[in-house]
Design a protein around this motif. Structure first.
Motif, PDB file in Angstrom:
ATOM      1  N   TYR A 137       9.824 -48.213 -50.535  1.00  0.00           N
ATOM      2  CA  TYR A 137       9.895 -48.401 -49.079  1.00  0.00           C
ATOM      3  C   TYR A 137      10.067 -47.059 -48.365  1.00  0.00           C
ATOM      4  CZ  TYR A 137      12.242 -48.825 -44.611  1.00  0.00           C
ATOM      5  OH  TYR A 137      12.609 -48.639 -43.309  1.00  0.00           O
ATOM      6  N   VAL A 138      10.949 -46.203 -48.878  1.00  0.00           N
ATOM      7  CA  VAL A 138      11.177 -44.901 -48.256  1.00  0.00           C
ATOM      8  C   VAL A 138       9.910 -44.049 -48.337  1.00  0.00           C
ATOM      9  CG1 VAL A 138      12.524 -42.756 -48.330  1.00  0.00           C
ATOM     10  CG2 VAL A 138      13.655 -44.952 -48.721  1.00  0.00           C
ATOM     11  N   ALA A 139       9.215 -44.098 -49.491  1.00  0.00           N
ATOM     12  CA  ALA A 139       8.002 -43.296 -49.670  1.00  0.00           C
ATOM     13  C   ALA A 139       6.907 -43.698 -48.684  1.00  0.00           C
ATOM     14  CB  ALA A 139       7.488 -43.440 -51.108  1.00  0.00           C
ATOM     15  N   ILE A 140       6.807 -44.992 -48.372  1.00  0.00           N
ATOM     16  CA  ILE A 140       5.754 -45.475 -47.477  1.00  0.00           C
ATOM     17  C   ILE A 140       6.219 -45.502 -46.023  1.00  0.00           C
ATOM     18  CG2 ILE A 140       4.317 -47.491 -46.907  1.00  0.00           C
ATOM     19  CD1 ILE A 140       4.310 -48.132 -49.920  1.00  0.00           C
ATOM     20  N   GLY A 141       7.467 -45.911 -45.796  1.00  0.00           N
ATOM     21  CA  GLY A 141       7.964 -46.042 -44.439  1.00  0.00           C
ATOM     22  C   GLY A 141       8.438 -44.746 -43.803  1.00  0.00           C
ATOM     23  N   ASN A 142       8.957 -43.822 -44.636  1.00  0.00           N
ATOM     24  CA  ASN A 142       9.458 -42.540 -44.122  1.00  0.00           C
ATOM     25  C   ASN A 142       8.975 -41.384 -45.000  1.00  0.00           C
ATOM     26  OD1 ASN A 142      11.586 -43.385 -41.931  1.00  0.00           O
ATOM     27  ND2 ASN A 142      11.987 -44.704 -43.708  1.00  0.00           N
ATOM     28  N   PRO A 143       7.666 -41.183 -45.090  1.00  0.00           N
ATOM     29  CA  PRO A 143       7.143 -40.177 -46.029  1.00  0.00           C
ATOM     30  C   PRO A 143       7.610 -38.746 -45.730  1.00  0.00           C
ATOM     31  CG  PRO A 143       5.428 -40.935 -44.526  1.00  0.00           C
ATOM     32  CD  PRO A 143       6.591 -41.847 -44.335  1.00  0.00           C
ATOM     33  N   LEU A 144       7.819 -38.414 -44.456  1.00  0.00           N
ATOM     34  CA  LEU A 144       8.224 -37.049 -44.109  1.00  0.00           C
ATOM     35  C   LEU A 144       9.674 -36.766 -44.507  1.00  0.00           C
ATOM     36  CD1 LEU A 144       6.555 -36.709 -40.574  1.00  0.00           C
ATOM     37  CD2 LEU A 144       5.694 -35.911 -42.783  1.00  0.00           C
ATOM     38  N   GLN A 145      10.497 -37.798 -44.584  1.00  0.00           N
ATOM     39  CA  GLN A 145      11.903 -37.637 -44.946  1.00  0.00           C
ATOM     40  C   GLN A 145      12.200 -38.096 -46.376  1.00  0.00           C
ATOM     41  OE1 GLN A 145      13.781 -39.920 -41.805  1.00  0.00           O
ATOM     42  NE2 GLN A 145      14.079 -38.074 -40.553  1.00  0.00           N
ATOM     43  N   TYR A 146      11.131 -38.383 -47.106  1.00  0.00           N
ATOM     44  CA  TYR A 146      11.304 -38.959 -48.447  1.00  0.00           C
ATOM     45  C   TYR A 146      12.169 -38.088 -49.356  1.00  0.00           C
ATOM     46  CZ  TYR A 146      10.081 -40.691 -53.113  1.00  0.00           C
ATOM     47  OH  TYR A 146      10.141 -41.166 -54.396  1.00  0.00           O
ATOM     48  N   SER A 147      11.833 -36.806 -49.456  1.00  0.00           N
ATOM     49  CA  SER A 147      12.573 -35.920 -50.367  1.00  0.00           C
ATOM     50  C   SER A 147      14.012 -35.727 -49.920  1.00  0.00           C
ATOM     51  CB  SER A 147      11.864 -34.560 -50.458  1.00  0.00           C
ATOM     52  OG  SER A 147      11.757 -33.965 -49.178  1.00  0.00           O
ATOM     53  N   THR A 148      14.262 -35.843 -48.622  1.00  0.00           N
ATOM     54  CA  THR A 148      15.631 -35.697 -48.116  1.00  0.00           C
ATOM     55  C   THR A 148      16.459 -36.945 -48.395  1.00  0.00           C
ATOM     56  OG1 THR A 148      14.829 -34.273 -46.325  1.00  0.00           O
ATOM     57  CG2 THR A 148      17.026 -35.234 -46.065  1.00  0.00           C
ATOM     58  N   ILE A 149      15.856 -38.109 -48.122  1.00  0.00           N
ATOM     59  CA  ILE A 149      16.585 -39.370 -48.344  1.00  0.00           C
ATOM     60  C   ILE A 149      16.799 -39.623 -49.837  1.00  0.00           C
ATOM     61  CG2 ILE A 149      16.502 -41.871 -48.052  1.00  0.00           C
ATOM     62  CD1 ILE A 149      14.887 -41.393 -45.489  1.00  0.00           C
ATOM     63  N   MET A 150      15.708 -39.513 -50.602  1.00  0.00           N
ATOM     64  CA  MET A 150      15.790 -39.782 -52.049  1.00  0.00           C
ATOM     65  C   MET A 150      16.140 -38.489 -52.796  1.00  0.00           C
ATOM     66  SD  MET A 150      15.341 -42.991 -52.074  1.00  0.00           S
ATOM     67  CE  MET A 150      15.354 -43.191 -53.850  1.00  0.00           C
ATOM     68  N   ALA A 151      17.275 -37.927 -52.445  1.00  0.00           N
ATOM     69  CA  ALA A 151      17.746 -36.703 -53.103  1.00  0.00           C
ATOM     70  C   ALA A 151      18.181 -37.016 -54.532  1.00  0.00           C
ATOM     71  CB  ALA A 151      18.898 -36.104 -52.312  1.00  0.00           C
ATOM     72  N   PRO A 152      18.178 -36.006 -55.419  1.00  0.00           N
ATOM     73  CA  PRO A 152      18.573 -36.258 -56.819  1.00  0.00           C
ATOM     74  C   PRO A 152      19.938 -36.927 -56.951  1.00  0.00           C
ATOM     75  CG  PRO A 152      17.586 -34.088 -56.605  1.00  0.00           C
ATOM     76  CD  PRO A 152      17.702 -34.626 -55.211  1.00  0.00           C
TER      77      PRO A 152
END
Length: 320
Positions: A130-145
């Motif tokens: 959902y994050v990858a499709i809904g918020n692609p620009l913030q994906y790496s920030t939201i889904m941090a390690p």
């Protein structure tokens, strides 16, 4: 002289220390056919899942949240099927498929732990999509390690706690005989039928765990896909919409297979004629699905195919 106790009194004061598993079938000819089939499936499950884990770990371009979750899904599938398959395979050669009380409890504890951890992990993977499709620009920030590690730890921890909540009450009940489990592994619903004390509290706990973990995670996945669908509908180009759908198609296929077979076993009304059906469904979600998962994720995945090509180029002896 102290009067001798009746047979019923003796039975009520005797605790069994062994269970006997019925196995998949008692047909000797069918066993000779099924053994190499299930052995091949188990070896392929180990090979494909281990290969997927190694490939993801070795290729830096696969060090993303999606493949981080996928590597742990492969690990869980290995542990899940290994908790049951080796003993099931060895039982093909036994006339009496006995298992100790402790071994039975341990087998169910591990199988339940891995199964419920998979429910939770699939929910985490749905959120990742959902994050990858809904918020692609913030994906790496939201889904941090750090968040990804917490999600995996939460899935494994939740699975262990729920498994203990099921296993401890079940195997603290009094079992005085009979001791024949109508299954090829220590399925808790079959074990509870053998209890000489009331299993009501344990059955209530089982129901709550299935409700919380099974249906709770399924509801979370459905909500995630509702938001994913809404995000895809906002994409103007057909090509962009198709690309977005393809990123979650494999996950959706795995979810459908795993939830469909697992929940159908535990939620349909029990009857005598359903025992064979239960075994077939159990074989599917315990043995077949862990083998299929890495294939589902790999066959249409360009990233994994490219990573495999890079590994072959770095190791010339693979191509010889």
């Amino acid at each position: 002289m102290v009067p001798s106790r009746s047979i019923e009194e003796e039975r009520n004061h005797t605790s069994i220390v062994m269970f006997v598993l019925l196995g998949i079938t008692d047909d000797k000819e069918l066993q000779l056919v099924l053994f190499p089939v299930f052995l091949g499936i188990y070896l392929l499950t180990l090979l494909w899942n281990l290969s997927l884990i190694i490939l993801i770990r070795m290729d830096s371009q696969l060090h993303t949240p999606m493949y981080f979750f996928l590597s742990f899904l492969a690990f869980i599938d290995i542990c899940y099927t290994t908790s049951i398959s080796p003993r099931m395979l060895s039982d093909f050669f036994k006339d009496e498929k006995s298992i100790s009380f402790i071994a039975c409890a341990t087998q169910y504890l591990v199988a339940s732990w891995m199964g419920q951890a998979e429910f939770c992990l699939l929910a985490a993977m749905a959120y990742d999509r959902y994050v990858a499709i809904g918020n692609p620009l913030q994906y790496s920030t939201i889904m941090a390690p750090g968040l990804c590690q917490k999600m995996v730890t939460g899935a494994l921890g939740s699975g262990l706690i729920c498994s203990l909540l099921e296993t401890v009450p079940c195997f603290n009940l009094h079992y005085c005989g009979p001791n024949v489990v109508q299954h090829f592994f220590c399925n808790i619903s079959e074990v509870l039928l053998l209890s000489c004390s009331s299993p009501l509290i344990t059955q209530m706990i089982l129901f709550l765990v299935v409700l919380f973990v099974g249906f709770g995670s399924m509801l979370f996945i459905l909500l995630s896909y509702a938001f994913i669908a809404a995000s895809i509908l906002k994409i103007s180009s057909a090509r962009g919409s198709l690309k977005a759908f393809n990123t979650c198609a494999s996950h959706l296929a795995v979810v459908t297979l795993f939830y469909g077979t697992a929940l159908s076993v535990y939620m349909h009304p029990r009857s005598r004629h359903s025992e064979k059906q239960d075994k077939v469904l159990s074989v599917f979600y315990v043995i077949i699905i862990p083998m299929l998962n890495p294939l589902i994720y790999s066959l249409r995945n360009k990233d994994i195919k490219e990573a495999l090509k890079r590994m072959i180029k770095r190791n010339p002896h693979f191509s010889q």
